[in-house]
Design a protein around this motif. Sequence first.
Motif, short mmCIF file in Angstrom:
data_model
loop_
_atom_site.label_atom_id
_atom_site.label_comp_id
_atom_site.label_asym_id
_atom_site.label_seq_id
_atom_site.Cartn_x
_atom_site.Cartn_y
_atom_site.Cartn_z
N GLY A 74 0.72 -1.57 0.14
CA GLY A 74 -0.06 0.44 0.27
C GLY A 74 0.43 0.76 0.10
N GLN A 75 1.67 0.88 -0.51
CA GLN A 75 2.91 2.38 -0.06
C GLN A 75 3.12 3.11 -1.74
OE1 GLN A 75 4.19 2.97 2.87
NE2 GLN A 75 2.68 1.95 3.18
N LEU A 76 2.24 3.69 -1.84
CA LEU A 76 2.36 4.52 -3.66
C LEU A 76 3.58 5.07 -4.39
CD1 LEU A 76 0.33 4.60 -5.75
CD2 LEU A 76 0.35 7.16 -5.16
N SER A 77 3.84 4.78 -4.71
CA SER A 77 5.52 4.67 -5.43
C SER A 77 5.25 5.15 -7.04
CB SER A 77 6.55 3.35 -5.28
OG SER A 77 7.32 3.86 -6.22
N LEU A 78 6.25 6.29 -6.93
CA LEU A 78 6.67 6.88 -8.59
C LEU A 78 7.79 6.89 -9.21
CD1 LEU A 78 3.40 10.01 -8.83
CD2 LEU A 78 4.18 7.57 -10.12
N GLY A 79 8.53 6.33 -8.58
CA GLY A 79 10.25 5.99 -8.75
C GLY A 79 10.50 5.09 -9.63
N THR A 80 9.86 4.54 -9.91
CA THR A 80 9.80 3.36 -10.63
C THR A 80 11.20 3.48 -11.74
OG1 THR A 80 8.03 2.67 -10.31
CG2 THR A 80 9.47 0.49 -11.20
N GLY A 81 11.02 4.45 -12.20
CA GLY A 81 11.93 4.41 -13.77
C GLY A 81 13.41 4.67 -13.37
N GLY A 82 13.36 5.35 -11.86
CA GLY A 82 14.85 6.08 -11.18
C GLY A 82 14.80 4.39 -10.88
N PHE A 83 13.92 3.92 -9.96
CA PHE A 83 14.75 2.11 -9.40
C PHE A 83 15.24 1.63 -10.79
CE2 PHE A 83 12.30 3.58 -6.06
CZ PHE A 83 13.29 4.07 -5.20
N MET A 84 14.93 1.77 -11.93
CA MET A 84 15.50 0.52 -13.01
C MET A 84 16.28 0.96 -13.33
SD MET A 84 11.60 -0.10 -15.04
CE MET A 84 12.67 -1.23 -16.31
N ALA A 85 17.04 2.30 -13.74
CA ALA A 85 17.85 3.12 -14.02
C ALA A 85 19.14 3.06 -13.18
CB ALA A 85 17.98 4.70 -13.31
N MET A 86 18.60 2.33 -11.72
CA MET A 86 19.56 2.62 -10.50
C MET A 86 20.11 0.81 -11.12
SD MET A 86 21.59 3.35 -8.00
CE MET A 86 22.88 2.30 -8.05
N GLY A 87 19.63 -0.10 -11.12
CA GLY A 87 19.94 -1.19 -11.30
C GLY A 87 20.32 -1.78 -13.01
N ALA A 88 20.03 -0.68 -13.87
CA ALA A 88 20.31 -0.45 -14.88
C ALA A 88 22.54 -0.31 -14.78
CB ALA A 88 19.79 0.02 -16.35
N TYR A 89 22.30 1.00 -14.05
CA TYR A 89 24.10 1.90 -14.10
C TYR A 89 24.69 0.53 -13.25
CZ TYR A 89 22.79 5.89 -17.11
OH TYR A 89 23.05 6.94 -18.08
N ILE A 108 21.80 -9.87 -10.34
CA ILE A 108 21.28 -9.88 -8.97
C ILE A 108 22.33 -9.07 -8.17
CG2 ILE A 108 21.55 -11.61 -6.77
CD1 ILE A 108 20.01 -13.12 -8.68
N LEU A 109 23.44 -8.18 -8.30
CA LEU A 109 24.26 -7.50 -7.77
C LEU A 109 23.46 -6.28 -8.09
CD1 LEU A 109 28.13 -8.27 -7.71
CD2 LEU A 109 26.56 -8.46 -5.63
N ALA A 110 22.97 -6.03 -8.94
CA ALA A 110 22.33 -4.78 -9.48
C ALA A 110 21.36 -5.27 -8.75
CB ALA A 110 21.83 -4.80 -10.74
N GLY A 111 20.56 -6.03 -8.59
CA GLY A 111 19.15 -6.44 -7.97
C GLY A 111 19.26 -5.48 -6.23
N VAL A 112 20.90 -6.18 -5.87
CA VAL A 112 21.01 -6.02 -4.86
C VAL A 112 21.05 -4.27 -4.28
CG1 VAL A 112 22.89 -6.49 -2.44
CG2 VAL A 112 21.96 -8.21 -3.80
N VAL A 113 22.11 -4.17 -5.15
CA VAL A 113 22.30 -2.19 -5.31
C VAL A 113 20.90 -1.25 -4.75
CG1 VAL A 113 23.43 -0.57 -6.02
CG2 VAL A 113 25.00 -2.63 -5.42
N GLY A 245 15.07 -2.76 -9.62
CA GLY A 245 17.08 -3.59 -10.04
C GLY A 245 16.79 -4.34 -11.07
N ILE A 246 16.29 -5.51 -10.86
CA ILE A 246 16.72 -6.92 -11.98
C ILE A 246 16.17 -6.56 -13.30
CG2 ILE A 246 16.20 -8.81 -12.72
CD1 ILE A 246 16.59 -9.76 -9.51
N SER A 247 14.87 -6.07 -12.75
CA SER A 247 14.37 -5.62 -14.67
C SER A 247 15.19 -4.59 -14.98
CB SER A 247 13.26 -5.33 -14.70
OG SER A 247 12.21 -3.95 -13.64
N GLY A 248 15.25 -3.54 -14.06
CA GLY A 248 16.31 -2.24 -14.91
C GLY A 248 17.17 -2.85 -15.32
N ALA A 249 18.47 -3.87 -14.79
CA ALA A 249 19.77 -4.16 -15.75
C ALA A 249 18.91 -5.15 -16.75
CB ALA A 249 20.17 -5.36 -14.30
N LEU A 250 18.65 -5.88 -16.47
CA LEU A 250 17.53 -6.93 -18.40
C LEU A 250 17.37 -6.10 -18.90
CD1 LEU A 250 15.91 -9.69 -16.28
CD2 LEU A 250 17.64 -9.27 -17.04
#
Lengths: 358, 427
Positions: A74-89, A108-113, A245-250
């Motif tokens: 129930g926590q509304l989040s609009l930061g998904t794009g940013g977190f995907m970017a975090m995973g990618a970078y 996996i490490l990208a997901g952990v970060v 993050g995993i999805s961003g990395a992929l």
Amino acid sequence: MFYREAGDFKTSYRADSQTFPIRFDRYRYYVVLAIAFLVVPFIINDYWANAILLPFLIYAIAAIGLNILVGYCGQLSLGTGGFMAMGAYACYKFMTAFPDLSMFINVILAGVVTAIVGMLFGLPSLRIKGFYLAVATLAAQFFLVWLFNRVPWFYNYSASGQINAPQRTMFGVEITGPLAPAWATYLFCLVFLTLSALIARNLTRGSVGRKWMAIRDMDIAAEIIGVNPLRAKLSAFAVSSFFVGISGALFFALYLGAVEVGEAFNIQKSFLILFMVIIGGLGSVFGSFAGAAFMVLLPVALKVVGVDLLGWPTDTVAHFQLVIVGALIIIFLIAEPHGLAQLWRLAKEKLRLWPFPY
Amino acid sequence: MTKKLTTLALGVMLAAGPAMADLVFPSLSYRTGPYAAGGIQFADGYADYLTLLNERDGGIGGEKIRMPECETAYNTEKGVECYESTKGEGALVYQPLSTGIAYQLIPKMNVDKIPMLTSGLGRTSSKNGDVFPYVFNFPANYWDGASVIVKHILDQEGGDLNGKKIALVHHNSAYGKEPIRTLEALSEKHGFDLTTIPVDHPGQEQKSQWLQVRRERPDYVILYGWGVMTPVAVQEAANIRFPMDKMIGIWWSGSENDVLSAGAAADGYKAVAFHNVGSDFPIYDDLKEYVYDAGKAAGNGDQHGTTIYSRGLYAAMLVAEAARTAQEMHDTKAINAQQMRDGMEALEITEERMTELGMPKFGPEFKVTCRNHGGEGYAAVTQWDAKAKQWTLITDFIQSDQDIVQPLIEEDSAAYAAENNIPSHCD
């Protein structure tokens, strides 16, 4: 006829509490898995992989991640794009800093970060909720994109500010870079999606998930019955960000191969994934799949019908696409606020009564 | 009913099954989204030239041209979808008109063996054909553009830029960041101060950037904008009363759309161009006869003669000439993508040929070689006349500072080759 418990006797608690307690449902699940793993890789081509299946698999992981946060906790989040970017970078930095590291570990490490970063940005959720939290997570979106644009270390000082996935192999087969065959990238993403879905499903059925749902339904009541809001909320942020993050990395390494943060991971990506979760169904793993499929397939389907079959001008079709997708979203939200997952649930209920509905 | 369905299915199959004998030039266009203003003009120009060849000459060397169009909205994901869906149709060459999509496709081109032309955009170092055998960016690239702009400023200042301040207002993307490295090298050489001011996608809001320009008072502003960003930048510059003739855009910031909205305030704004502008060319007579009047113009048909429409014509002319070269080289009418690549690498554009085509002095003369996929780097400066509502060339075609640009290209392409283990193509 279908979906009946009749004759399906359970003799242990374990059997009774499995994910798919109904035999028909369980076999359907095995068949889908078998087709996905054993049939599709042999018939897949570049178009199906790069235009349809990879985006579907990757967005489904992101949608599962966001669904945990929004749908279950129930926590509304609009930061998904940013977190995907975090995973990618993060994935890019691991790929270039440790060229010998397996791609599986990189992701996996990208997901952990991303999980750690997600927890940091989740801290405000302890004090604020609803729309105010959405604004706080929006800050994550803008801050992370700004950061990756601004600090050259993240893109290894390349002239264009783009990051490019170097070639990496797994079991001797290329899985990133232009030489990667369609089936390999597909299987790699499919493994991640399957694992993500299994983990998510089992987490949400267990005590962790129950705590999240308690927080979602009424946080004060949850606190009174002994749920620690700090741990519940932050664990939701961590698990959610891990998947995102995993999805961003992929998304970066396998699907696009070259990414520009402002273009690939902007605010629209956050909204796109939020739409997937809402249309698919909040608080449902199946909903994440359905939502991702809906948002990935619909534009392609409309394009195929409009441009290739009817021969309309491409811009007309593109505009119609916006209209139709927009209208469908509104219709869905009015007619079925619980999303595609609820339709699926209803269909199953109907099937159980078929052919004698009452 | 069954019969109806069968006919329908048959029709679908006929529509979907491409005639493989055609010369296929896919157009990854964008007629929607924040960059549509430029995308529409380019796509129309590109389509109209190819239609003209089909209608007037029966295609290239007697072989008909087919142009499947696919809408990318300047979005890399849609670009990938478009590329994958058209490459199987026997596509000969891609011109994505988007640096982001170009970056995406560069590694794929080597594997799929299809050439790509990114005139005045894309990865600048792909000029080095030794490393990028399938990518071409003749006749000029971003770094040439930056260098020609600085040369023009040098001209204006009497050859001395010591202590002058130049600000680069750029789109914060691969496209806008490309010239920074060149400008840094140039600022060292000529002794001017460089400030870079990024504008984030899509660039509708630039108040803070122009406040910074106002505070730092640069002598010149170089603008690397595209789509809605440019007209906003021109308007904001006018608002802070920045002298328009000291603001110089790259070729993607020099179309009618960019200046019309600012009205008289935009008078005197400059931009570089790697081809001529206006509709005062014999080819327009043919276009009118065979395309416009025949009702075969692409889009709404209201973009004829605009700057980026001209660029679309020019881009189509370049690939058509390359296809013709390839047909002669391989002695076959139905060339494939590999042969098309050879044709592009052997392409020579001369003044006689352009005159023959009804486009005299439309662009610089150049010759492509194995090691030089980017031409000689000539560009001219155009200026906007707000009263007459037209762009005019105010200089000849100027060559960029090859002493600066060439070493940078060598360095960047060598790094790319090392990173991706790319063997030398020319040796």
